[in-house]
Design an enzyme around this catalytic site. Sequence first.
Site, PDB file in Angstrom:
ATOM      1  N   ALA A 115      -0.681  45.517   2.647  1.00 46.57           N
ATOM      2  CA  ALA A 115      -0.461  46.789   3.327  1.00 46.57           C
ATOM      3  C   ALA A 115      -1.424  47.849   2.793  1.00 46.57           C
ATOM      4  O   ALA A 115      -1.738  47.843   1.602  1.00 46.57           O
ATOM      5  CB  ALA A 115       0.990  47.241   3.139  1.00 46.57           C
ATOM      6  N   LYS A 144      -7.963  45.674   5.161  1.00 50.75           N
ATOM      7  CA  LYS A 144      -8.700  44.496   4.674  1.00 50.75           C
ATOM      8  C   LYS A 144      -8.186  43.229   5.355  1.00 50.75           C
ATOM      9  O   LYS A 144      -8.976  42.327   5.675  1.00 50.75           O
ATOM     10  CB  LYS A 144      -8.550  44.375   3.152  1.00 50.75           C
ATOM     11  CG  LYS A 144      -9.107  45.536   2.359  1.00 50.75           C
ATOM     12  CD  LYS A 144      -8.958  45.295   0.870  1.00 50.75           C
ATOM     13  CE  LYS A 144      -9.269  46.535   0.071  1.00 50.75           C
ATOM     14  NZ  LYS A 144      -8.275  47.611   0.291  1.00 50.75           N
ATOM     15  N   ASP A 196       3.212  41.627   1.718  1.00 50.13           N
ATOM     16  CA  ASP A 196       3.401  42.840   0.926  1.00 50.13           C
ATOM     17  C   ASP A 196       4.809  42.841   0.357  1.00 50.13           C
ATOM     18  O   ASP A 196       5.751  42.368   1.002  1.00 50.13           O
ATOM     19  CB  ASP A 196       3.175  44.109   1.747  1.00 50.13           C
ATOM     20  CG  ASP A 196       2.880  45.302   0.838  1.00 50.13           C
ATOM     21  OD1 ASP A 196       1.717  45.433   0.402  1.00 50.13           O
ATOM     22  OD2 ASP A 196       3.799  46.086   0.546  1.00 50.13           O
ATOM     23  N   ASP A 221      -5.858  42.290  -3.818  1.00 53.50           N
ATOM     24  CA  ASP A 221      -6.190  43.721  -3.949  1.00 53.50           C
ATOM     25  C   ASP A 221      -4.940  44.402  -4.481  1.00 53.50           C
ATOM     26  O   ASP A 221      -4.124  44.922  -3.739  1.00 53.50           O
ATOM     27  CB  ASP A 221      -6.595  44.277  -2.584  1.00 53.50           C
ATOM     28  CG  ASP A 221      -7.053  45.720  -2.662  1.00 53.50           C
ATOM     29  OD1 ASP A 221      -7.857  46.037  -3.552  1.00 53.50           O
ATOM     30  OD2 ASP A 221      -6.592  46.530  -1.838  1.00 53.50           O
ATOM     31  N   CYS A 225      -8.776  49.812  -6.849  1.00 55.62           N
ATOM     32  CA  CYS A 225      -9.456  51.096  -6.657  1.00 55.62           C
ATOM     33  C   CYS A 225      -9.325  51.917  -7.941  1.00 55.62           C
ATOM     34  O   CYS A 225      -9.068  53.111  -7.909  1.00 55.62           O
ATOM     35  CB  CYS A 225      -8.914  51.842  -5.451  1.00 55.62           C
ATOM     36  SG  CYS A 225      -7.120  51.968  -5.360  1.00 55.62           S
TER      37      CYS A 225
END
Length: 875
Positions: free
Chosen positions: A182, A186, A245, A301, A354
């Site tokens: 989520a 991507k 997710d 990620d 990130c």
Amino acid sequence: MGRGNRGKRSGGRGGGRNRGGRDNQRDHRPYQTYPAVPKENKRLEEYYNTLVDLPDEERVEFWAALKRELPNSFRFCGSKGHALAVKRLLQTRYIPEITRITHEGVTVETPKAVPWYPDSLAWSMTTPKNVIRKFPPFAAFQKFLVSETSVGNISRQEVVSMIPPLLMDVKPGMTVLDLCAAPGSKAAQLLEMIHRGEEARIRQVVKTFSGDAVKSEDVHEDEAARLEADPSDDGRATGMLIANDADYKRSHMLIHQLKRLSSPNMIVTNHDATMYPSLKIPNPEKPSVPNYLKFDRILADVPCSGDGTLRKNVNLWKDWTPSNALGLHLTQVRILVRALQMLKPGGRVVYSTCSMNPVENESVVAAAIARCGGPETIEIVDCSDQLPLLKRKPGLKEWKIMDKASRMWGSWAEVEEYTKSTEDGVAPGRLVESMFPPAADSDCADLPLERCMRVYAHQQDTGGFFITALHKKSEFKAKPEETRKQPAQNRANGRPNVAKRPLEEDDKEEAGVKKLRLSEEPAKAEAAIAAEKPAPEAKVEAQPEAAKKETAAVAALPPKPDPPAAGPPADAAGPPSATATPTPQVSTPAAAEESVPEPRRKPDGPYEEPFKFLAPDHAVITSVAEFYNISPRFPSDRYMVRNALGEPAKAIYYTSALVRDILVLNQGRGVKFVHGGVKMLVKQDAPSAEVCRWRIQSEGMPILHGYVGPARVVVLRRKETLRRLLVEMFPKIAGDDWRRMDEIGERVRDLALGCCVLRVEPEDGADEDFGEHMALPLWKSFQSLNLMLPKEDRSAMLLRIYNDTTPLINMGIQKGDKTKDGDAKKEDAEMKDVAAAVATEEAAAADVAVPDAPAAEAAPEGAAAVPAAVEEQQA
């Protein structure tokens, strides 16, 4: 990136909107402005000035970039041909207009293609969003962005978040897992890669079996578009994406993002990524031996502290603390280890955050490799030759760690030495050995961590990001996670100060399985459950609540993670390649479900209707095939419904063969499936018994239209004819009105009532804006026609093809010929039904849930009322 708020963290995948901003005002008070957040943080600046080795001049650029507003960026998505067509509009229609715009006396900067993104499908511009939204000269461009975003042709995605999927090297036929997917940008990239070249492959197959010559333009230069790239299912994509997710509501955001791509090769799940369950697949060679899916590619990620997003999450400047990253390190390691366990040998995991903090990046990579057998088993891939125009920095080989008291530590040995000198003998909170660079005497001492990739904000005016690709050489047995290591005795109580492993819990199965360490040793857990159950499909009850997480950050993840499903070890040998999709070992998918226990309705959690596949000889399936004269080459064993009765009520879905096998074989095993497949057929009130009550949904039309017989196909070649059908809802064709439909008028006049395929085939090269081949659902009534498209799709197509913003006209409200009273009444009634169907499609496009069927039984006593079918709930 940009995960919604969890707890009180902010930023990155753990952060969200400005909590004091406009989005959080629930009343009707006038908009209130808030003082700007000062973009300074002494601890943050001290840490990264120590950590990031940059020349003085570049260091100034580094901090200046982090304090500037992030540029706008977007990506053209969908099939490659379609994305290129929409991109061309930006270049030819809107950029020339933008070059003439001045704002506050300065000529604005036009959008620029991101130089390293393939085919120039990603763009960026520095003009602030509020200027684009409110400055009148930008009105046309803003309308284009909003319109194409609403129908899924444009993804408003940050530039650096586009990098990880590009490094995964996804090929047709591969099975792909996105563990923390989520909101889905991507995952959408990955889904596009799975379907790359599919349209061209199917076109070759359809022309071949219909006897038409395959033209040179049908054989694309792209290798993925050649039939041999994925030939086993008549050119259809045989690969699969599972998007997962841990947050249930956010898993529905994935549905909203991904359903626009109309993929039957997609599943959405809702699991804690540290304990993602093993998935059963057929074993054609030994049907009695369980076989479990191994993935070709996995994207991890992971949730992170997000300090690479300082440019858009300005609250991070005041909220950043070292604890944000320290509290997530162990969870990130567990996610990466689980990803490597589920990967097949020769496969690739891409790990990304990130965040710029090595505690969440290089240290996680090194710790996971150490647990998974070391560099002999897991290799860091050198990606320096990929995306050559992308500016990047190598991963760190040495780094320091700042604890929550702002003390800097260079090694675990320093922590041990300090701990010995303290009165209570306790190490600084949250620090563990795996956070530091690998020790010189360890197997991972010489890991080539410089192959990791760091992208900083000043290099190409983006956010900060970290990406690493890992290659699995061979299978391994993961080492158990070490307990939190404290170097000295706790002198206060005389016992070693060792934190309890957070994911060890008592299993209360009636069969007597005791204390399964589900995250660190899923192999033992699954083997124990399988050994003690009387049958392999016996149901596994929900686990008790897991022990408390070590930190608030970790506790923000779901408190009730699911155990791996019953079966053999999670890191056992993988399944055959998905390019050759196995056939289920049952006569029909429906037959396989008869022996599978129904999922139990849980009063304390969300309820999902089961996936029930229809037998190929089901009355509805055979009647649909007969009405549309569907070619027998189109598979009839992949239709499913979502209700406990297993009978078509309002919608019929379609999936790929591999998705079908996974949904059938894993039902009742504790796997939380939220969504799968694509909506193919929708029930429609028909004017007579001869008319099929199931119309083809616009989402399923691209999949099915090539197999529909000519009797239910209308071919349109003229641009103006399509415009009339888009602008006019329910245009009349009774009497002589059919002549207004130009070249399709005579065809639709003689066409039998009901749904048909409108195949748009423009003349090649005649008009740049009208050159894309399309297939759209068209409904023929007694006296009128109607394109079965939501209004937003009609408006977007008008703007894209005709640069036309004409309001839609409902021709049905104009009174027709009253001489045929009976037909007029029938037409009015049918028009209401079709209008209601369009409204239903528009509601679905807005993610409003539409029930599929009544519940088979009442909810258990004490349970909250649950809708009969929650097909696509609003996120």
